[in-house]
Design a protein around this motif. Structure first.
Motif, mmCIF file in Angstrom:
data_model
loop_
_atom_site.group_PDB
_atom_site.id
_atom_site.type_symbol
_atom_site.label_atom_id
_atom_site.label_comp_id
_atom_site.label_asym_id
_atom_site.label_seq_id
_atom_site.Cartn_x
_atom_site.Cartn_y
_atom_site.Cartn_z
ATOM 1 N N GLY A 84 3.525 -1.469 2.387
ATOM 2 C CA GLY A 84 2.275 -1.380 1.658
ATOM 3 C C GLY A 84 1.043 -1.218 2.510
ATOM 4 N N ARG A 85 1.189 -0.623 3.694
ATOM 5 C CA ARG A 85 0.044 -0.440 4.582
ATOM 6 C C ARG A 85 0.416 0.549 5.681
ATOM 7 N N PRO A 86 -0.586 1.149 6.341
ATOM 8 C CA PRO A 86 -0.274 2.082 7.424
ATOM 9 C C PRO A 86 0.186 1.350 8.672
ATOM 10 N N ILE A 87 0.919 2.058 9.494
ATOM 11 C CA ILE A 87 1.349 1.522 10.777
ATOM 12 C C ILE A 87 0.631 2.264 11.898
ATOM 13 N N LEU A 88 0.760 1.741 13.099
ATOM 14 C CA LEU A 88 0.366 2.436 14.315
ATOM 15 C C LEU A 88 1.644 2.875 15.019
ATOM 16 N N ASP B 159 6.806 7.499 6.364
ATOM 17 C CA ASP B 159 6.400 7.388 4.956
ATOM 18 C C ASP B 159 7.164 6.271 4.262
ATOM 19 N N GLU B 160 8.468 6.208 4.520
ATOM 20 C CA GLU B 160 9.292 5.163 3.894
ATOM 21 C C GLU B 160 8.858 3.779 4.363
ATOM 22 N N MET B 161 8.609 3.632 5.654
ATOM 23 C CA MET B 161 8.202 2.334 6.181
ATOM 24 C C MET B 161 6.842 1.915 5.622
ATOM 25 N N GLN B 162 5.893 2.836 5.624
ATOM 26 C CA GLN B 162 4.556 2.496 5.147
ATOM 27 C C GLN B 162 4.557 2.166 3.662
ATOM 28 N N THR B 163 5.363 2.877 2.897
ATOM 29 C CA THR B 163 5.474 2.570 1.466
ATOM 30 C C THR B 163 6.076 1.193 1.270
ATOM 31 N N ALA B 164 7.090 0.867 2.051
ATOM 32 C CA ALA B 164 7.787 -0.416 1.889
ATOM 33 C C ALA B 164 6.875 -1.593 2.214
ATOM 34 N N LYS C 124 9.151 -6.243 6.243
ATOM 35 C CA LYS C 124 8.134 -6.427 5.205
ATOM 36 C C LYS C 124 7.871 -7.911 4.960
ATOM 37 N N HIS C 125 8.911 -8.719 4.981
ATOM 38 C CA HIS C 125 8.730 -10.157 4.762
ATOM 39 C C HIS C 125 7.822 -10.747 5.834
ATOM 40 N N LEU C 126 7.974 -10.306 7.081
ATOM 41 C CA LEU C 126 7.110 -10.805 8.152
ATOM 42 C C LEU C 126 5.668 -10.364 7.952
ATOM 43 N N VAL C 127 5.468 -9.118 7.519
ATOM 44 C CA VAL C 127 4.114 -8.641 7.239
ATOM 45 C C VAL C 127 3.468 -9.509 6.158
ATOM 46 N N ASP C 128 4.229 -9.787 5.100
ATOM 47 C CA ASP C 128 3.702 -10.618 4.015
ATOM 48 C C ASP C 128 3.450 -12.053 4.483
ATOM 49 N N ARG C 129 4.315 -12.542 5.339
ATOM 50 C CA ARG C 129 4.244 -13.948 5.754
ATOM 51 C C ARG C 129 3.082 -14.211 6.703
ATOM 52 N N TYR C 130 2.839 -13.287 7.645
ATOM 53 C CA TYR C 130 1.857 -13.564 8.698
ATOM 54 C C TYR C 130 0.562 -12.757 8.576
ATOM 55 N N GLU C 131 0.507 -11.810 7.634
ATOM 56 C CA GLU C 131 -0.729 -11.061 7.383
ATOM 57 C C GLU C 131 -1.346 -10.555 8.691
ATOM 58 N N PRO C 132 -0.580 -9.776 9.456
ATOM 59 C CA PRO C 132 -1.085 -9.350 10.771
ATOM 60 C C PRO C 132 -2.249 -8.381 10.659
ATOM 61 N N ALA C 133 -3.123 -8.417 11.652
ATOM 62 C CA ALA C 133 -4.241 -7.481 11.705
ATOM 63 C C ALA C 133 -3.762 -6.071 12.019
ATOM 64 N N LEU C 134 -2.692 -5.961 12.810
ATOM 65 C CA LEU C 134 -2.137 -4.675 13.206
ATOM 66 C C LEU C 134 -0.621 -4.701 13.048
ATOM 67 N N ILE D 18 2.328 14.198 13.377
ATOM 68 C CA ILE D 18 2.845 13.035 12.649
ATOM 69 C C ILE D 18 1.706 12.273 11.992
ATOM 70 N N SER D 19 0.648 12.017 12.744
ATOM 71 C CA SER D 19 -0.480 11.273 12.200
ATOM 72 C C SER D 19 -1.135 12.033 11.053
ATOM 73 N N ARG D 20 -1.263 13.348 11.187
ATOM 74 C CA ARG D 20 -1.880 14.157 10.132
ATOM 75 C C ARG D 20 -1.053 14.119 8.851
ATOM 76 N N ARG D 21 0.275 14.226 8.985
ATOM 77 C CA ARG D 21 1.132 14.292 7.794
ATOM 78 C C ARG D 21 1.290 12.946 7.102
ATOM 79 N N THR D 22 1.356 11.879 7.864
ATOM 80 C CA THR D 22 1.695 10.565 7.291
ATOM 81 C C THR D 22 0.500 9.657 7.079
ATOM 82 N N GLY D 23 -0.617 9.959 7.748
ATOM 83 C CA GLY D 23 -1.760 9.060 7.686
ATOM 84 C C GLY D 23 -1.626 7.830 8.559
ATOM 85 N N CYS D 24 -0.588 7.755 9.378
ATOM 86 C CA CYS D 24 -0.440 6.605 10.265
ATOM 87 C C CYS D 24 -1.476 6.683 11.377
#
Length: 303
Positions: free
Chosen positions: A151-155, A144-149, A98-108, A179-185
């Motif tokens: 704050g955005r969907p994953i691929l 679900d846990e990862m995406q919640t942590a 999560k810190h890396l996501v916040d730090r680098y604001e990746p497109a994906l 998986i995609s249907r249930r989690t929205g990823c």
């Protein structure tokens, strides 16, 4: 569904420009290529990094990545979350991610459909899992846990496999679609992985892609593979990422793009790394295919 481009939390103050990856081809970022990258002018697409290589607090890796991120979009690709593992996600690892996501604001942001940990041991591999209802529930809970942590969907990336499980009660494409249907990823379609698995297990890569939920794909991976022999002397392909994309994989890729239109595409090359012009030429070949179908009407069939 359009290609999924994941944007940073709008409430945060951006550290970097919000740059699009739509319709672009990119490459794995290797620090040894930094000077050659900076010496070029014009668009160079996007760059993907493995999250685990940047989980230290600072130093040369972060300085190099920050330099690239100022002018290019970045895709953050995890390899050790072990979403398919039987034990809970490592909260410390998830926090660093999560810190890396916040730090680098990746497109994906992406991770693998695999497991790679047992108790406190991290295994140097992305291991397959049986496609059962119990495994499905566990993977969905972890996503679900990862995406919640973060704050955005994953691929979620489809695996390359070398064994199949007798316990599996659904196909890989059915499993991934649910998986995609249930989690929205969203999904990361690795076409080399499809070709490797199809060759190793004797099924049709075209049939697999025809059944894959392409509408959910937000990124494509292309890579090289190695040819070996199994114990019976039969051909065995290894997802080695150590050479150019094979002609058969390029053909499958163009069929997918013809059907779906231009999806951000990443060339993976992680060992026996060539000089920058060689890697860049692979991305330019992908970009030429993306551009060819950018304005045309997508086809509705594969094959």
């Amino acid at each position: 569904m359009a290609a999924i481009e994941q944007t940073p939390n709008a409430s945060a103050t951006p550290r970097f420009p919000a740059l699009t990856v739509a319709g672009q081809a990119g490459t794995s970022f290797k620090p040894e290529h930094l000077q050659a990258i900076m010496a070029e002018s014009g668009s160079q697409g996007f760059f993907e990094v493995h999250a685990e290589n940047y989980m230290g607090a600072g130093g040369a890796p972060h300085r190099a990545l920050e330099t690239v991120r100022r002018d290019h979009p970045v895709s953050l690709h995890g390899v050790c979350m072990s979403l398919g593992g039987p034990q809970p996600l490592d909260r410390e690892h998830l926090s660093r991610f999560k810190h890396l996501v916040d730090r680098y604001e990746p497109a994906l942001v992406s991770e693998h459909l695999a497991w790679s940990t047992h108790m406190s041991t991290y295994l140097n591999d992305l291991l397959p899992l049986p496609y059962t209802s119990a495994t499905l529930s566990r993977v969905c809970d972890h996503i679900d846990e990862m995406q919640t942590a973060i704050g955005r969907p994953i691929l979620l990336e489809n695996p390359s496999t070398y064994v199949l499980f007798a316990a599996s009660s659904m196909s890989e494409t059915e499993f991934i679609r649910e998986i995609s249907r249930r989690t929205g990823c969203g999904l990361l379609l690795d076409i080399n992985n499809v070709f490797v698995s199809a060759t190793n297990h004797g099924f049709s890569a075209l049939d697999y892609l025809g059944d894959f939920p392409l509408s959910q794909v937000g990124e494509i991976h292309l890579a090289g593979h190695a040819e070996q022999e199994d114990d019976e002397g039969d051909l065995l392909l290894i997802d080695s990422h150590d050479g150019p994309v094979a002609d058969a994989v390029w053909r499958l890729y163009e069929l997918v793009i013809a059907r779906r239109g231009p999806i951000p595409t990443l060339i993976e090359w992680d060992s026996q790394i060539p000089d920058w012009p060689v890697l860049r030429a692979e991305a330019e070949a992908a970009q030429a295919i993306l551009d060819r179908y950018a304005l045309g009407e997508p086809s509705h069939a594969l094959g």
